[in-house]
Design an enzyme around this catalytic site. Structure first.
Site, PDB file in Angstrom:
ATOM      1  N   ARG A  12      -7.590  56.709  27.069  1.00  0.00           N
ATOM      2  CA  ARG A  12      -6.703  56.985  28.215  1.00  0.00           C
ATOM      3  C   ARG A  12      -7.439  57.773  29.312  1.00  0.00           C
ATOM      4  O   ARG A  12      -7.385  57.415  30.480  1.00  0.00           O
ATOM      5  CB  ARG A  12      -5.474  57.780  27.756  1.00  0.00           C
ATOM      6  N   ILE A  13      -8.124  58.850  28.932  1.00  0.00           N
ATOM      7  CA  ILE A  13      -8.763  59.686  29.952  1.00  0.00           C
ATOM      8  C   ILE A  13     -10.039  59.031  30.474  1.00  0.00           C
ATOM      9  O   ILE A  13     -10.298  59.014  31.683  1.00  0.00           O
ATOM     10  CB  ILE A  13      -9.039  61.102  29.376  1.00  0.00           C
ATOM     11  N   THR A 117     -14.067  66.639  28.132  1.00  0.00           N
ATOM     12  CA  THR A 117     -12.685  66.601  28.635  1.00  0.00           C
ATOM     13  C   THR A 117     -11.707  67.271  27.671  1.00  0.00           C
ATOM     14  O   THR A 117     -10.530  66.908  27.614  1.00  0.00           O
ATOM     15  CB  THR A 117     -12.225  65.157  28.938  1.00  0.00           C
ATOM     16  N   CYS A 149      -5.312  69.180  30.095  1.00  0.00           N
ATOM     17  CA  CYS A 149      -4.403  68.814  31.191  1.00  0.00           C
ATOM     18  C   CYS A 149      -3.365  69.921  31.424  1.00  0.00           C
ATOM     19  O   CYS A 149      -3.069  70.280  32.565  1.00  0.00           O
ATOM     20  CB  CYS A 149      -3.729  67.482  30.898  1.00  0.00           C
ATOM     21  N   ASN A 322      -0.727  64.106  33.360  1.00  0.00           N
ATOM     22  CA  ASN A 322      -1.714  64.544  32.352  1.00  0.00           C
ATOM     23  C   ASN A 322      -2.898  63.594  32.248  1.00  0.00           C
ATOM     24  O   ASN A 322      -3.963  63.982  31.782  1.00  0.00           O
ATOM     25  CB  ASN A 322      -1.049  64.690  30.981  1.00  0.00           C
TER      26      ASN A 322
HETATM   27  N1  NAD Z   1      -4.430  61.919  27.160  1.00  0.00           N
HETATM   28  C1  NAD Z   1      -4.272  63.073  27.795  1.00  0.00           C
HETATM   29  O1  NAD Z   1      -3.201  63.377  28.331  1.00  0.00           O
HETATM   30  C2  NAD Z   1      -5.431  64.033  27.906  1.00  0.00           C
HETATM   31  C3  NAD Z   1      -5.457  64.919  29.001  1.00  0.00           C
HETATM   32  C4  NAD Z   1      -6.534  65.794  29.136  1.00  0.00           C
HETATM   33  C5  NAD Z   1      -7.546  65.800  28.197  1.00  0.00           C
HETATM   34  N2  NAD Z   1      -7.474  64.938  27.139  1.00  0.00           N
HETATM   35  C6  NAD Z   1      -8.583  64.966  26.175  1.00  0.00           C
HETATM   36  O2  NAD Z   1      -9.440  63.860  26.422  1.00  0.00           O
HETATM   37  C7  NAD Z   1      -9.979  63.395  25.171  1.00  0.00           C
HETATM   38  C8  NAD Z   1      -9.613  61.925  24.997  1.00  0.00           C
HETATM   39  O3  NAD Z   1      -8.213  61.817  24.946  1.00  0.00           O
HETATM   40  P1  NAD Z   1      -7.491  60.400  25.155  1.00  0.00           P
HETATM   41  O4  NAD Z   1      -6.046  60.695  25.283  1.00  0.00           O
HETATM   42  O5  NAD Z   1      -8.185  59.624  26.216  1.00  0.00           O
HETATM   43  O6  NAD Z   1      -7.748  59.742  23.726  1.00  0.00           O
HETATM   44  P2  NAD Z   1      -7.848  58.190  23.357  1.00  0.00           P
HETATM   45  O7  NAD Z   1      -7.671  58.124  21.897  1.00  0.00           O
HETATM   46  O8  NAD Z   1      -6.959  57.366  24.226  1.00  0.00           O
HETATM   47  O9  NAD Z   1      -9.362  57.825  23.729  1.00  0.00           O
HETATM   48  C9  NAD Z   1     -10.485  58.231  23.004  1.00  0.00           C
HETATM   49  C10 NAD Z   1     -11.523  57.115  23.113  1.00  0.00           C
HETATM   50  O10 NAD Z   1     -12.762  57.592  22.571  1.00  0.00           O
HETATM   51  C11 NAD Z   1     -13.275  56.607  21.695  1.00  0.00           C
HETATM   52  N3  NAD Z   1     -14.106  57.278  20.689  1.00  0.00           N
HETATM   53  C12 NAD Z   1     -13.711  57.956  19.580  1.00  0.00           C
HETATM   54  N4  NAD Z   1     -14.787  58.421  18.908  1.00  0.00           N
HETATM   55  C13 NAD Z   1     -15.879  58.056  19.614  1.00  0.00           C
HETATM   56  C14 NAD Z   1     -17.273  58.245  19.442  1.00  0.00           C
HETATM   57  N5  NAD Z   1     -17.764  58.891  18.373  1.00  0.00           N
HETATM   58  N6  NAD Z   1     -18.107  57.752  20.369  1.00  0.00           N
HETATM   59  C15 NAD Z   1     -17.628  57.064  21.459  1.00  0.00           C
HETATM   60  N7  NAD Z   1     -16.308  56.827  21.670  1.00  0.00           N
HETATM   61  C16 NAD Z   1     -15.453  57.322  20.753  1.00  0.00           C
HETATM   62  C17 NAD Z   1     -12.045  55.925  21.095  1.00  0.00           C
HETATM   63  O11 NAD Z   1     -12.359  54.623  20.595  1.00  0.00           O
HETATM   64  C18 NAD Z   1     -11.112  55.874  22.306  1.00  0.00           C
HETATM   65  O12 NAD Z   1     -11.314  54.723  23.096  1.00  0.00           O
HETATM   66  C19 NAD Z   1      -9.391  64.322  24.090  1.00  0.00           C
HETATM   67  O13 NAD Z   1     -10.302  65.385  23.859  1.00  0.00           O
HETATM   68  C20 NAD Z   1      -8.140  64.865  24.739  1.00  0.00           C
HETATM   69  O14 NAD Z   1      -7.778  66.131  24.209  1.00  0.00           O
HETATM   70  C21 NAD Z   1      -6.463  64.035  26.989  1.00  0.00           C
END
Ligand code: NAD
Length: 343
Positions: A12-13, A117, A149, A322
């Site tokens: 997502r991020i 992130t 976020c 977020n």
């Molecule tokens: N979604 C939110 O609202 C939000 C906001 C701010 C920060 N974050 C932070 O951003 C980070 C990602 O969150 P998200 O919601 O995008 O999660 P998500 O699960 O949607 O995305 C994570 C991605 O990383 C990939 N991944 C996992 N392990 C990996 C590795 N070893 N090497 C390469 N790629 C890998 C996964 O396949 C997935 O595509 C987290 O740390 C989260 O806390 C999320």
């Protein structure tokens, strides 16, 4: 010259960051690293998004694990660990995988900086725009966390109030959209390498049928940026709700100095007029969460609910996207990083 970036993780991020950087002339994403081994699926999920819509300039898979659209050609890698990757052509890594990497491993990677992130007490610095970006020193800070976020939305508001009225204590409740580590229907709790959700039974419950209470890391994340805002001062809890994006935080604060509702509104109005970065937006309209989708300002104060009781107890409501809002701040921090001259 454009700064060359490796984007680790396009969930997502990562995807929001990718789309924002595609419009930014200072940066170029040279490579994506993703543990998802299916290139066609990665391209599909970049092109089509249920929350933000389809992109017009669609990517397609070409030879040698590259993806391209009319203006960009990006190599897609499939490694579990960053130290398996040839980084000779990369200036900066943005790690949006959520994986809690070994910090010493990150420090030894041959790049100028690594942006995480997620909040990290082990990073060289945690940055929230409008709070502590002036402490960023490109000569000594290599592992840079762009916090969470919730903290990105909340902390600028707390700092604005604290600087003038001195916060004595408070409480926050974050109302947060569902996330990818939750379940659609009831099942076992989902273990996750990237989130601290193990043994959180509530996250095994249906995310679309429930309001799910849980603890939040928001105040810890704030404390990494501004030590005064910590668990001794502010209590917290969170409610996970069945919406796709845009969160809201209900904030209650006790202040040492006297204040009034009109003064609080004026304080945020003045801030919005003079701000250096797009952070605060003052809202008076009868809007709902989806109206703030794709808004890049992340401290949106809904003054329909701003209130003060007994000259010392402040209530505010803070909206933020977020995903897109937070990803915009990550890229604004990158722009700020690039604007600082090396000493
Ligand atoms: N979604 C939110 O609202 C939000 C906001 C701010 C920060 N974050 C932070 O951003 C980070 C990602 O969150 P998200 O919601 O995008 O999660 P998500 O699960 O949607 O995305 C994570 C991605 O990383 C990939 N991944 C996992 N392990 C990996 C590795 N070893 N090497 C390469 N790629 C890998 C996964 O396949 C997935 O595509 C987290 O740390 C989260 O806390 C999320």
């Amino acid at each position: 010259m454009k700064t060359k970036i490796l984007l680790n993780g396009v969930g997502r991020i990562g995807k929001a960051i990718l789309k924002i950087i595609l419009e930014n002339k200072n940066f170029e994403i040279i490579a994506i690293n993703e543990i998802n081994p299916y290139l066609e699926n990665i391209v599909y999920s970049i092109n089509h998004d249920s929350t933000y819509g389809n992109i017009s300039d669609k990517f397609k898979v070409i030879q040698n694990n590259f993806i391209e659209n009319s203006n960009n050609k990006i190599k897609v890698l499939n490694h579990k660990n960053l130290n398996e990757i040839d980084l000779s052509n990369i200036d900066i890594i943005i790690d949006a995988s959520g994986v809690k990497e070994d910090i010493n491993l990150l420090k030894n990677l041959p790049v100028k900086a690594i942006f995480l992130t997620h909040p990290s007490s082990l990073a060289d610095i945690n940055i929230i725009l409008g709070v502590n970006e002036q402490n960023l020193d490109v000569n000594i800070h290599k592992i840079i966390s762009t916090s969470s976020c919730n903290a990105t939305a909340l902390l600028p508001a707390l700092k604005i109030i604290d600087d003038k009225y001195e916060i004595l204590c408070g409480d926050i409740v974050t109302i947060h959209p569902l996330l990818n580590h939750q379940r659609v229907l009831d099942g076992n709790f989902v273990s996750s390498q990237t989130r601290d959700v193990e043994y959180n039974f509530e996250f095994g419950r249906s995310s679309t049928q429930n309001i799910i209470p849980n603890k939040t890391t928001t105040i810890s994340a704030c404390s990494y940026v501004l030590g005064k805002i910590n668990h001794e001062l502010i209590s917290s809890s969170s409610l996970r709700v069945p919406t796709d994006t845009v969160g809201v935080i209900n904030v209650t604060l006790m202040t040492k100095k006297e204040c009034s509702k009109d003064e609080i509104i004026e304080l945020f109005e003045k801030y919005e007029k003079n701000q250096k970065f797009p952070i605060v937006l003052n809202n008076y309209e009868p809007l709902v969460s989806s109206d703030f989708k794709k808004e890049n300002k992340t401290t949106i104060i809904d003054h329909r609910y701003t209130d003060v009781k007994n000259n010392h107890m402040i209530k505010i409501i803070v909206w933020y996207d977020n995903e897109w809002g937070y990803a915009s701040k990550v890229v604004e921090i990158l722009d700020y990083y690039k604007s600082i001259k090396k000493g």
